[in-house]
Enzyme design. Structure first.
Site, short mmCIF file in Angstrom:
data_model
loop_
_atom_site.label_atom_id
_atom_site.label_comp_id
_atom_site.label_asym_id
_atom_site.label_seq_id
_atom_site.Cartn_x
_atom_site.Cartn_y
_atom_site.Cartn_z
N HIS A 123 0.82 -1.21 0.00
CA HIS A 123 0.00 0.00 0.00
C HIS A 123 0.86 1.26 0.00
O HIS A 123 2.08 1.23 -0.08
CB HIS A 123 -0.98 0.00 1.17
N CYS A 180 2.77 -4.46 7.33
CA CYS A 180 2.42 -4.26 5.93
C CYS A 180 3.61 -3.67 5.16
O CYS A 180 4.57 -3.17 5.74
CB CYS A 180 1.22 -3.34 5.79
#
Length: 269
Positions: free
Chosen positions: A217, A235
């Site tokens: 992301h 992440c």
């Protein structure tokens, strides 16, 4: 198969200046010694500032035996990765090197800097298939982050939820009233941060099935300039993720354009 003697020879070739650098005064931190420290930091992905701080000192004091063990582990990891590299296209993340690589169907290579998990919240090794993209995503806060980071803030000040645009929902997605929750024992409630500038997922998320709620992301763009980028909660933050998303759309035959999607425009298919 490499033995210990082979690894020691390889180590000496990788560091040809070890054992031959001298200084006129061993108590003086002069320019040649600073240059040697900077080379060492660059090779070990440390902040290249020429300062022998805690991380540099730990790296300098790492024994040869430990370095050999690291080489053995990484050689084994390379053996695992080899079968994955036989199929194209593929996206893979070099967690230790803070880089993401994409081999496109036409053979073109694209890579980018990434931010990965901290030693306390490491990015797990995952083998999965990219399934879809999310534009302007909401963020369902993972259990570990909720328990360790968010709940202490909520218990101290219930208004924290409103300031961060965080919604309280049931496991079925139904909205709940924050003031009616016992935040000392919240049970199975979930927290979801709405899309917006404060959302840690940014504007684009590349998703793939996994049990760890790990994605590729956007956001944290200032961190990409650092040499050490083990800074996330697990992440993988990708520099230029919108460019990656556009290539994925193009390479799968989609007519969507990221520039239009980010503006909220819809095209006829």
């Amino acid at each position: 198969m490499w033995g210990e003697a082979d690894l020691q020879v390889a180590d000496s070739r990788a560091y040809p200046m070890i054992g031959v650098q001298t200084a006129s005064n061993r108590r003086t931190y002069d320019a040649p010694l600073e240059a040697a420290v900077r080379r060492f930091q660059r090779r070990h992905l440390l902040q290249e500032d020429g300062v022998v701080g805690e991380q540099t000192r730990l790296a300098l004091n790492t024994s040869v035996a430990s370095r050999i063990d690291q080489l053995r582990v990484n050689l084994e990891r390379a053996r695992w990765i080899s079968p994955m590299q036989s199929a194209e296209p593929r996206v893979w993340v070099d967690i230790a090197g803070y880089r993401m690589h994409y081999v496109r169907p036409n053979g073109q290579h694209w890579d980018a800097r990434v931010v990965v998990g901290t030693p306390r919240r490491e990015t797990p090794i995952i083998h999965s298939t990219i399934s879809h993209l999310t534009i302007n995503p909401s963020w369902t806060i993972p259990p570990t982050i909720m328990r360790e980071d968010v709940l202490p803030q909520v218990r101290a000040d219930i208004n924290y939820l409103a300031r961060k645009n965080i919604q309280v929902i049931s496991p079925m997605g139904e909205p709940l009233v924050a003031e009616e929750i016992d935040w000392q024992h919240p049970g199975g409630v979930m927290l979801r941060q709405v899309a917006g500038t404060g959302n840690p997922l940014g504007r684009v998320v590349v998703r793939f099935p996994n049990d760890d709620m790990i994605y590729l992301h956007d956001t944290a763009r200032g961190l990409f300039q650092r040499d050490q980028r083990a800074l996330s909660s697990g992440c993988i933050r990708v520099e230029g993720v919108a460019e990656l998303a556009q290539m994925l759309l193009q390479d799968t035959g989609s007519r969507y354009q990221m520039s239009s999607l980010l503006k909220g425009e819809v095209i006829a298919m």
